[in-house]
Design a protein around this motif. Sequence first.
Motif, PDB file in Angstrom:
ATOM      1  N   SER A 100       0.829  -1.205   0.000  1.00 18.52           N
ATOM      2  CA  SER A 100       0.000   0.000   0.000  1.00 18.52           C
ATOM      3  C   SER A 100       0.866   1.258   0.000  1.00 18.52           C
ATOM      4  O   SER A 100       0.541   2.260  -0.648  1.00 18.52           O
ATOM      5  CB  SER A 100      -0.953  -0.006   1.199  1.00 18.52           C
ATOM      6  OG  SER A 100      -0.265  -0.193   2.408  1.00 18.52           O
ATOM      7  N   PHE A 101       1.999   1.219   0.713  1.00 19.55           N
ATOM      8  CA  PHE A 101       2.903   2.378   0.723  1.00 19.55           C
ATOM      9  C   PHE A 101       3.566   2.564  -0.639  1.00 19.55           C
ATOM     10  O   PHE A 101       3.798   3.691  -1.087  1.00 19.55           O
ATOM     11  CB  PHE A 101       3.957   2.200   1.810  1.00 19.55           C
ATOM     12  CG  PHE A 101       4.838   3.406   2.001  1.00 19.55           C
ATOM     13  CD1 PHE A 101       4.330   4.575   2.552  1.00 19.55           C
ATOM     14  CD2 PHE A 101       6.174   3.373   1.630  1.00 19.55           C
ATOM     15  CE1 PHE A 101       5.136   5.693   2.730  1.00 19.55           C
ATOM     16  CE2 PHE A 101       6.991   4.483   1.811  1.00 19.55           C
ATOM     17  CZ  PHE A 101       6.465   5.641   2.362  1.00 19.55           C
ATOM     18  N   MET A 102       3.854   1.441  -1.325  1.00 13.81           N
ATOM     19  CA  MET A 102       4.472   1.518  -2.641  1.00 13.81           C
ATOM     20  C   MET A 102       3.547   2.179  -3.662  1.00 13.81           C
ATOM     21  O   MET A 102       4.005   2.820  -4.609  1.00 13.81           O
ATOM     22  CB  MET A 102       4.870   0.115  -3.116  1.00 13.81           C
ATOM     23  CG  MET A 102       5.880   0.103  -4.250  1.00 13.81           C
ATOM     24  SD  MET A 102       6.164  -1.567  -4.901  1.00 13.81           S
ATOM     25  CE  MET A 102       6.853  -2.378  -3.465  1.00 13.81           C
ATOM     26  N   VAL A 103       2.242   2.016  -3.472  1.00 14.97           N
ATOM     27  CA  VAL A 103       1.288   2.695  -4.360  1.00 14.97           C
ATOM     28  C   VAL A 103       1.490   4.202  -4.256  1.00 14.97           C
ATOM     29  O   VAL A 103       1.498   4.917  -5.261  1.00 14.97           O
ATOM     30  CB  VAL A 103      -0.172   2.347  -3.996  1.00 14.97           C
ATOM     31  CG1 VAL A 103      -1.121   2.992  -4.994  1.00 14.97           C
ATOM     32  CG2 VAL A 103      -0.393   0.860  -4.000  1.00 14.97           C
ATOM     33  N   TYR A 104       1.652   4.686  -3.029  1.00 16.72           N
ATOM     34  CA  TYR A 104       1.896   6.119  -2.837  1.00 16.72           C
ATOM     35  C   TYR A 104       3.180   6.543  -3.537  1.00 16.72           C
ATOM     36  O   TYR A 104       3.208   7.562  -4.247  1.00 16.72           O
ATOM     37  CB  TYR A 104       1.979   6.456  -1.346  1.00 16.72           C
ATOM     38  CG  TYR A 104       2.618   7.804  -1.088  1.00 16.72           C
ATOM     39  CD1 TYR A 104       1.912   8.981  -1.339  1.00 16.72           C
ATOM     40  CD2 TYR A 104       3.927   7.904  -0.628  1.00 16.72           C
ATOM     41  CE1 TYR A 104       2.500  10.220  -1.145  1.00 16.72           C
ATOM     42  CE2 TYR A 104       4.522   9.127  -0.427  1.00 16.72           C
ATOM     43  CZ  TYR A 104       3.803  10.287  -0.684  1.00 16.72           C
ATOM     44  OH  TYR A 104       4.394  11.510  -0.498  1.00 16.72           O
ATOM     45  N   LEU A 163     -11.370   6.105   7.600  1.00 17.04           N
ATOM     46  CA  LEU A 163     -11.979   7.419   7.824  1.00 17.04           C
ATOM     47  C   LEU A 163     -11.956   8.259   6.550  1.00 17.04           C
ATOM     48  O   LEU A 163     -12.953   8.908   6.206  1.00 17.04           O
ATOM     49  CB  LEU A 163     -11.239   8.150   8.952  1.00 17.04           C
ATOM     50  CG  LEU A 163     -11.771   9.548   9.321  1.00 17.04           C
ATOM     51  CD1 LEU A 163     -13.224   9.464   9.800  1.00 17.04           C
ATOM     52  CD2 LEU A 163     -10.883  10.188  10.383  1.00 17.04           C
ATOM     53  N   TYR A 164     -10.829   8.212   5.813  1.00 12.73           N
ATOM     54  CA  TYR A 164     -10.753   8.958   4.546  1.00 12.73           C
ATOM     55  C   TYR A 164     -11.782   8.429   3.551  1.00 12.73           C
ATOM     56  O   TYR A 164     -12.492   9.208   2.901  1.00 12.73           O
ATOM     57  CB  TYR A 164      -9.348   8.862   3.948  1.00 12.73           C
ATOM     58  CG  TYR A 164      -9.225   9.640   2.641  1.00 12.73           C
ATOM     59  CD1 TYR A 164      -8.726  10.929   2.639  1.00 12.73           C
ATOM     60  CD2 TYR A 164      -9.635   9.087   1.419  1.00 12.73           C
ATOM     61  CE1 TYR A 164      -8.632  11.660   1.454  1.00 12.73           C
ATOM     62  CE2 TYR A 164      -9.546   9.803   0.240  1.00 12.73           C
ATOM     63  CZ  TYR A 164      -9.052  11.087   0.269  1.00 12.73           C
ATOM     64  OH  TYR A 164      -8.982  11.803  -0.902  1.00 12.73           O
ATOM     65  N   VAL A 165     -11.846   7.094   3.422  1.00 10.66           N
ATOM     66  CA  VAL A 165     -12.799   6.495   2.476  1.00 10.66           C
ATOM     67  C   VAL A 165     -14.226   6.892   2.832  1.00 10.66           C
ATOM     68  O   VAL A 165     -15.036   7.212   1.948  1.00 10.66           O
ATOM     69  CB  VAL A 165     -12.645   4.951   2.466  1.00 10.66           C
ATOM     70  CG1 VAL A 165     -13.750   4.304   1.629  1.00 10.66           C
ATOM     71  CG2 VAL A 165     -11.278   4.560   1.922  1.00 10.66           C
ATOM     72  N   ILE A 211      -8.552   3.424  -0.536  1.00 11.40           N
ATOM     73  CA  ILE A 211      -9.259   2.136  -0.508  1.00 11.40           C
ATOM     74  C   ILE A 211      -8.240   1.006  -0.359  1.00 11.40           C
ATOM     75  O   ILE A 211      -8.436   0.062   0.416  1.00 11.40           O
ATOM     76  CB  ILE A 211     -10.118   1.951  -1.773  1.00 11.40           C
ATOM     77  CG1 ILE A 211     -11.298   2.938  -1.772  1.00 11.40           C
ATOM     78  CG2 ILE A 211     -10.633   0.519  -1.864  1.00 11.40           C
ATOM     79  CD1 ILE A 211     -12.132   2.912  -3.042  1.00 11.40           C
ATOM     80  N   GLY A 212      -7.137   1.125  -1.090  1.00 14.12           N
ATOM     81  CA  GLY A 212      -6.060   0.148  -0.965  1.00 14.12           C
ATOM     82  C   GLY A 212      -5.477   0.139   0.437  1.00 14.12           C
ATOM     83  O   GLY A 212      -5.261  -0.929   1.033  1.00 14.12           O
TER      84      GLY A 212
END
Length: 401
Positions: free
Chosen positions: A229-233, A295-297, A376-377
């Motif tokens: 998930s961090f790699m997506v960022y 919370l963001y989603v 979402i990820g």
Amino acid sequence: MQKPQHFKFEFVALMASLMSIVALSIDALLPALPDIANSLSIANPSDNQLLITMIFLGLGFGQLVFGPLSDSFGRKPIVFFGFVLFIIASIICVTTKSFEVMIVGRILQGIGLSSPRSLSLSMIRDEFSGDYMAKIISIVVMFFILVPVVAPTLGQFLLHIYNWQSIFYFNLIFGVLIMIWFWFRQPETLKKENRIKFSSHLFIDGTKEFFKYKEAVAFTFISGFITGSFMVYLSTSQQIFQEQYNLADMFPYIFASLAISVGLATFLNSQLVVKYGMFKIAYLSCMAYAIISLLYVFMFWSGSNPSITILIIFFALQFFAVGFLFGNLRALAMQPLGHIAGIGAAINGFISTVMAVPIANYIGSFVIDSVLPLFIGFSIFGVSSLIVFIVLKRKRKLALT
């Protein structure tokens, strides 16, 4: 025999420097992705993400070779062999006019860099154990985080003065200086009497031994979820800030501020982990990671991007939790693997990275005009990690009764 549990500043700084070559090779290139795309005639902007994620693929697979070899031949020679491969791959990257060849070069860079990256962890495990090992890893990661703080700004500066190829040349020069320091100042950490005799069954036997330790396997899977998930960022940050928010000039500074959030958390972890324990801190951090993303989603389900201030706040909170997770997850996985530290670090890194790359590529393909797919990820893999933690916590309680 009990490992020496006292702080060694030069050792920590050197391990952080070995790992920082990896961070510099990834983060300094981020501002240059549009220029590389133009130079190599990349039509689809989403393909730029491959220049980031493919180096991780190489990092994952390379560890499978270098980790077992280091258990037989020692850490130092294998680190140098990996760096030679990194030099060859860098030359491929700066001389090619083909996007496909560039991707091959980035994979080879990752394979070469997997040696200093994974073996720095093995060397830490050679020297330390328990919660104090988690403390040392946290301090190493804290120094390591300084690189993403300055790397995009450095990359943009080099791009301004020279061209995108100069970023690769700078990485090479930096790496050579670290290797010289490593050669003259760092003694071999794996004593000859602790080495495993090289054989064709070395990797198979090591893998079987690794999978005997169920907690090590579980923490490796959690690492894969969080790293993915961090790699997506990492792979979409340039696209988000430069294209979705039109903040090309501010991108290096935004990226740096968020890296500081991770660095602050790793510093706090180094101060707290011996007192509270790495399992407890990692568990609470995983819970926070899942809650923040959910919370963001919930708040921005429509897909409309919030203001840049709100987005940065959410990213900062998310990565603050990540800062507590990175070092502790690796330390928890490595704790029972001291007798196979090289193979253990290799398999841990391989599984978590190979899990992370398809996660990043898949989720990243949806991050086109909204940041929502990213969170979402985060939510899916944060909740998945939390479930694994809850199962492990229950098993630990049952073991104590």
